[in-house]
Design a protein around this motif. Sequence first.
Motif, PDB file in Angstrom:
ATOM      1  N   ALA A  42       0.854  -1.191   0.000  1.00  0.00           N
ATOM      2  CA  ALA A  42       0.000   0.000   0.000  1.00  0.00           C
ATOM      3  C   ALA A  42       0.883   1.232   0.000  1.00  0.00           C
ATOM      4  O   ALA A  42       1.956   1.258   0.579  1.00  0.00           O
ATOM      5  N   GLY A  43       0.430   2.238  -0.659  1.00  0.00           N
ATOM      6  CA  GLY A  43       1.157   3.493  -0.800  1.00  0.00           C
ATOM      7  C   GLY A  43       0.304   4.357  -1.681  1.00  0.00           C
ATOM      8  O   GLY A  43      -0.827   4.653  -1.333  1.00  0.00           O
ATOM      9  N   PRO A  44       0.805   4.703  -2.860  1.00  0.00           N
ATOM     10  CA  PRO A  44      -0.024   5.473  -3.780  1.00  0.00           C
ATOM     11  C   PRO A  44      -1.089   4.582  -4.432  1.00  0.00           C
ATOM     12  O   PRO A  44      -1.411   4.719  -5.584  1.00  0.00           O
ATOM     13  N   TRP A  45      -1.557   3.638  -3.729  1.00  0.00           N
ATOM     14  CA  TRP A  45      -2.578   2.670  -4.129  1.00  0.00           C
ATOM     15  C   TRP A  45      -2.112   1.838  -5.305  1.00  0.00           C
ATOM     16  O   TRP A  45      -1.118   2.137  -5.953  1.00  0.00           O
ATOM     17  N   ASP A  82      -3.498  10.459 -14.354  1.00  0.00           N
ATOM     18  CA  ASP A  82      -2.563  11.297 -13.612  1.00  0.00           C
ATOM     19  C   ASP A  82      -2.218  10.703 -12.245  1.00  0.00           C
ATOM     20  O   ASP A  82      -1.127  10.902 -11.740  1.00  0.00           O
ATOM     21  N   LYS A  83      -3.109   9.930 -11.660  1.00  0.00           N
ATOM     22  CA  LYS A  83      -2.794   9.279 -10.382  1.00  0.00           C
ATOM     23  C   LYS A  83      -1.813   8.131 -10.592  1.00  0.00           C
ATOM     24  O   LYS A  83      -0.914   7.923  -9.786  1.00  0.00           O
ATOM     25  N   LEU A  84      -1.991   7.377 -11.679  1.00  0.00           N
ATOM     26  CA  LEU A  84      -1.094   6.252 -11.937  1.00  0.00           C
ATOM     27  C   LEU A  84       0.353   6.705 -12.112  1.00  0.00           C
ATOM     28  O   LEU A  84       1.281   5.954 -11.828  1.00  0.00           O
ATOM     29  N   ASN A  85       0.536   7.925 -12.584  1.00  0.00           N
ATOM     30  CA  ASN A  85       1.886   8.449 -12.802  1.00  0.00           C
ATOM     31  C   ASN A  85       2.358   9.332 -11.648  1.00  0.00           C
ATOM     32  O   ASN A  85       3.451   9.886 -11.697  1.00  0.00           O
ATOM     33  N   ASN A  86       1.550   9.454 -10.631  1.00  0.00           N
ATOM     34  CA  ASN A  86       1.837  10.324  -9.500  1.00  0.00           C
ATOM     35  C   ASN A  86       2.904   9.704  -8.591  1.00  0.00           C
ATOM     36  O   ASN A  86       2.868   8.515  -8.303  1.00  0.00           O
ATOM     37  N   ARG A  87       3.835  10.487  -8.138  1.00  0.00           N
ATOM     38  CA  ARG A  87       4.842  10.076  -7.150  1.00  0.00           C
ATOM     39  C   ARG A  87       5.616   8.821  -7.561  1.00  0.00           C
ATOM     40  O   ARG A  87       5.937   7.979  -6.731  1.00  0.00           O
ATOM     41  N   GLY A  88       5.869   8.678  -8.851  1.00  0.00           N
ATOM     42  CA  GLY A  88       6.687   7.558  -9.306  1.00  0.00           C
ATOM     43  C   GLY A  88       6.018   6.204  -9.255  1.00  0.00           C
ATOM     44  O   GLY A  88       6.680   5.179  -9.345  1.00  0.00           O
ATOM     45  N   ASN A  89       4.701   6.165  -9.136  1.00  0.00           N
ATOM     46  CA  ASN A  89       3.984   4.896  -9.078  1.00  0.00           C
ATOM     47  C   ASN A  89       4.205   4.149 -10.388  1.00  0.00           C
ATOM     48  O   ASN A  89       3.942   4.668 -11.463  1.00  0.00           O
ATOM     49  N   GLY A  95      -1.224   2.109 -17.841  1.00  0.00           N
ATOM     50  CA  GLY A  95      -2.229   3.040 -18.326  1.00  0.00           C
ATOM     51  C   GLY A  95      -3.611   2.740 -17.777  1.00  0.00           C
ATOM     52  O   GLY A  95      -3.950   1.598 -17.461  1.00  0.00           O
ATOM     53  N   VAL A  96      -4.407   3.790 -17.667  1.00  0.00           N
ATOM     54  CA  VAL A  96      -5.729   3.669 -17.051  1.00  0.00           C
ATOM     55  C   VAL A  96      -6.653   2.769 -17.861  1.00  0.00           C
ATOM     56  O   VAL A  96      -7.426   2.002 -17.293  1.00  0.00           O
ATOM     57  N   TYR A  97      -6.575   2.831 -19.174  1.00  0.00           N
ATOM     58  CA  TYR A  97      -7.480   2.015 -19.992  1.00  0.00           C
ATOM     59  C   TYR A  97      -7.221   0.533 -19.751  1.00  0.00           C
ATOM     60  O   TYR A  97      -8.149  -0.239 -19.503  1.00  0.00           O
TER      61      TYR A  97
END
Length: 159
Positions: A42-45, A82-89, A95-97
Amino acid sequence: RIQCCSNMPRVKGNFLERLDQGPVICDGGFVFALEKRGYVTAGPWTPEAVVEHPEAVKQIHREFVRAGSDVNQAFTFYASEDKLNNRGNKAGQHGVYKINKAACEVVREVVDQDSEGYGLVAGGISQPPCFLTYLDKEKVKEELKKQFVVFKEQKVDLR
């Protein structure tokens, strides 16, 4: 097929029809269940688990169905581009799709096979980080649309 262990009477129909008949049970807690089993930290989900460990996600869906869940949510929590690429995740590589499509396919497979016609599939919309900045309404709409497109294509019952 999985035998539901709940003693509650099962009701078929759309979500509102079911609510008219009484409580509707929903699943939840995927991140913690996957973390306890060693599939994610767990972290940036971690919605990428549905691509990287689909059998683990299927098993959790099966357990929720067995427990009596009426609504089974695609594991799309925090899956916006943008969340998937947030904080180095590292999830951004998928990709979201791809993530949301895989999540919808996994939950639909389990519901269709194991719920004996009682399960509904829900898609979870996530607030994208660009929403929090309040800078660009069009960017927020674009990020949300990327999520909705998949749910519509995959014909989830609740979106």
